[in-house]
Motif scaffolding. Structure first.
Motif, PDB file in Angstrom:
ATOM      1  N   LEU A  76       2.377   0.361  -0.307  1.00  0.00           N
ATOM      2  CA  LEU A  76       2.162  -0.675  -0.158  1.00  0.00           C
ATOM      3  C   LEU A  76       3.383  -1.808  -0.057  1.00  0.00           C
ATOM      4  N   LEU A  77       4.650  -0.829  -0.754  1.00  0.00           N
ATOM      5  CA  LEU A  77       6.004  -1.728  -0.197  1.00  0.00           C
ATOM      6  C   LEU A  77       6.174  -1.999   1.577  1.00  0.00           C
ATOM      7  N   ALA A  78       6.111  -0.659   2.028  1.00  0.00           N
ATOM      8  CA  ALA A  78       5.760  -0.387   3.564  1.00  0.00           C
ATOM      9  C   ALA A  78       4.883  -0.667   4.410  1.00  0.00           C
ATOM     10  N   GLY A  79       3.674  -1.294   3.828  1.00  0.00           N
ATOM     11  CA  GLY A  79       2.898  -1.986   4.154  1.00  0.00           C
ATOM     12  C   GLY A  79       1.767  -1.713   5.538  1.00  0.00           C
ATOM     13  N   ASP A  80       1.072   0.239   4.518  1.00  0.00           N
ATOM     14  CA  ASP A  80       1.248   1.018   5.503  1.00  0.00           C
ATOM     15  C   ASP A  80      -0.677  -0.354   4.921  1.00  0.00           C
ATOM     16  N   ALA A  81      -1.266   0.807   6.657  1.00  0.00           N
ATOM     17  CA  ALA A  81      -2.941   0.203   6.863  1.00  0.00           C
ATOM     18  C   ALA A  81      -3.827   0.561   5.860  1.00  0.00           C
ATOM     19  N   GLU A  82      -3.479   2.154   5.719  1.00  0.00           N
ATOM     20  CA  GLU A  82      -4.221   3.353   4.641  1.00  0.00           C
ATOM     21  C   GLU A  82      -3.377   4.211   3.521  1.00  0.00           C
ATOM     22  N   THR A  83      -4.459   4.055   2.723  1.00  0.00           N
ATOM     23  CA  THR A  83      -4.191   5.355   2.132  1.00  0.00           C
ATOM     24  C   THR A  83      -5.206   6.681   1.247  1.00  0.00           C
ATOM     25  N   GLY A  84      -5.099   7.534   0.569  1.00  0.00           N
ATOM     26  CA  GLY A  84      -6.351   8.067   0.048  1.00  0.00           C
ATOM     27  C   GLY A  84      -5.703   9.748  -0.525  1.00  0.00           C
ATOM     28  N   VAL A  85      -7.046   9.639  -0.484  1.00  0.00           N
ATOM     29  CA  VAL A  85      -5.835  11.748  -1.781  1.00  0.00           C
ATOM     30  C   VAL A  85      -6.149  12.375  -0.379  1.00  0.00           C
ATOM     31  N   LEU A 104      -7.781  19.671   1.526  1.00  0.00           N
ATOM     32  CA  LEU A 104      -9.289  18.416   1.630  1.00  0.00           C
ATOM     33  C   LEU A 104      -8.631  17.266   1.929  1.00  0.00           C
ATOM     34  N   ARG A 105      -8.972  16.130   2.215  1.00  0.00           N
ATOM     35  CA  ARG A 105      -8.205  15.028   2.176  1.00  0.00           C
ATOM     36  C   ARG A 105      -9.508  13.783   2.888  1.00  0.00           C
ATOM     37  N   GLU A 106      -8.878  12.820   2.855  1.00  0.00           N
ATOM     38  CA  GLU A 106      -9.781  11.293   2.487  1.00  0.00           C
ATOM     39  C   GLU A 106      -9.297   9.903   3.052  1.00  0.00           C
ATOM     40  N   ALA A 107      -9.754   9.208   3.998  1.00  0.00           N
ATOM     41  CA  ALA A 107      -8.922   8.230   3.092  1.00  0.00           C
ATOM     42  C   ALA A 107      -9.497   6.957   2.837  1.00  0.00           C
ATOM     43  N   PHE A 108      -8.672   6.124   2.772  1.00  0.00           N
ATOM     44  CA  PHE A 108      -9.465   4.742   3.478  1.00  0.00           C
ATOM     45  C   PHE A 108      -8.250   3.441   3.433  1.00  0.00           C
ATOM     46  N   ALA A 109      -9.336   2.031   4.070  1.00  0.00           N
ATOM     47  CA  ALA A 109      -7.411   1.115   4.031  1.00  0.00           C
ATOM     48  C   ALA A 109      -7.333   0.472   2.929  1.00  0.00           C
ATOM     49  N   ILE A 110      -6.225   0.430   3.282  1.00  0.00           N
ATOM     50  CA  ILE A 110      -5.411  -0.823   2.230  1.00  0.00           C
ATOM     51  C   ILE A 110      -6.131  -2.268   2.164  1.00  0.00           C
ATOM     52  N   GLN A 111      -6.411  -3.222   1.797  1.00  0.00           N
ATOM     53  CA  GLN A 111      -6.925  -4.593   1.800  1.00  0.00           C
ATOM     54  C   GLN A 111      -5.942  -5.386   1.543  1.00  0.00           C
ATOM     55  N   PRO A 112      -5.331  -6.628   2.614  1.00  0.00           N
ATOM     56  CA  PRO A 112      -4.813  -8.000   1.650  1.00  0.00           C
ATOM     57  C   PRO A 112      -4.620  -8.126   0.542  1.00  0.00           C
ATOM     58  N   GLU A 113      -5.626  -7.673  -0.319  1.00  0.00           N
ATOM     59  CA  GLU A 113      -5.704  -8.279  -1.750  1.00  0.00           C
ATOM     60  C   GLU A 113      -4.862  -7.116  -2.935  1.00  0.00           C
TER      61      GLU A 113
END
Length: 306
Positions: free
Chosen positions: A124-133, A149-158
């Motif tokens: 969040l601090l870095a302003g990443d567009a996505e994260t995941g596990v 295994l990996r899966e990503a999703f977008a970080i929303q503005p809120e």
């Protein structure tokens, strides 16, 4: 599959719940020793310990896994694999080598980005567009093992650390169940490029630096929600900011530009920040209208700028 589970906070408890719901046998649960908490500072069990006891699973809370007795206890379970999620102790090689499928870690980032203790806040601090596990095969290095295994999703503005935590915890539970059902899985080595470290959060980092841009401070506030809370100083009083949005505006850095029933607009190093929820030291988290009912703020007042 017969498992050992090692974890401590709520993030790990959700993974344990998913593993149990999937029908795996958890022979032993490892978690950190009970810690003092609350006003009375009484010893409190971890979320993982609470869940394990509810299911009648033996709980082991060693101070270290380096001694032979602890290692013998783990070996005696005859576990097929050990699942680790935010446990808090280093696993020595002797432990990593015990289960036939090794030790699998549930890590809340897209490795090799944000290895280490605080991947959610750092993303969040870095302003990443996505994260995941990532489900990672553990080895001696800090989060350096190959990914199963990996899966990503977008970080929303809120998104805040709280909302990301909940989404990542649910995803971690789903992915570890998928991984356990498909072992052995091919392992993909982490690339050498893109390695970053998510160092543990220090409370001092929560202090707001008004010389930064409004966009950076928006991320800062969201990263430190729910803990420890983004901290500001106004007329010698500590105030935590819980929700804000970047807006257009300019003025002397840290100065309150305008005040209305819904927001308090403060000038930043670039742009301005419209604060919508805040908390005075010793008080409750309040929307601006309720906060102003007991705390008069005026344009021209200035937050402390370090």
């Amino acid at each position: 599959m017969k498992l050992i589970f090692a974890g401590t906070p709520e993030f790990a408890a959700q993974a344990l719940a998913a593993i149990l719901a999937a029908g795996h046998e958890v022979a032993l649960v490892l978690t950190q020793p009970d810690r003092p908490a609350g006003r009375g500072m009484a010893l409190q069990p971890s979320p993982v310990k609470k869940l394990a006891l509810e299911h009648g699973i033996e709980v082991f809370q060693p101070l270290t896994l380096k001694d032979a007795d602890a290692q013998a206890k783990l070996a005696a379970t005859g576990a097929d694999a050990m699942v680790v999620a935010a446990y808090g102790l280093i696993l020595p090689q002797a432990v990593l080598d015990q289960p036939r499928f090794g030790c699998l870690n549930i890590h809340a980032s897209l490795l090799p980005r944000w290895r280490g203790a605080a991947p959610i806040q750092r993303a969040l601090l870095a302003g990443d567009a996505e994260t995941g596990v990532c489900i990672m095969q553990m080895e001696a290095g800090l989060d350096t093992g190959p990914v199963l295994l990996r899966e990503a999703f977008a970080i929303q503005p809120e998104d805040t650390t709280a909302t990301l935590h909940d989404r990542l915890a649910a995803l971690g539970g789903r992915l570890i169940v998928a991984a356990l059902g498909r072992l052995p899985l091919p392992a993909e080595a982490q690339p050498a490029e893109g390695v970053t470290y998510a160092h543990k959060i220090d409370k001092a980092e929560a202090a707001i630096d008004w010389t930064k841009s409004a966009a950076e401070l928006d991320r800062h506030i969201r990263a430190f929600n729910p803990a420890p809370g983004a901290q500001a100083q106004l007329d010698g009083v500590s105030i935590k900011l819980w929700r804000a949005v970047p807006v257009e505006g300019r003025g002397e850095i840290g100065t309150i530009l305008s005040v209305d029933r819904k927001r308090i607009v403060v000038a930043c190093g670039e742009g301005a920040l419209a604060v919508e929820e805040l908390q005075k030291a010793g008080g409750k988290r309040l929307p601006v209208q309720q906060f102003l009912a007991g705390n008069a703020l005026q344009p021209g007042q200035r937050f402390t700028v370090a």
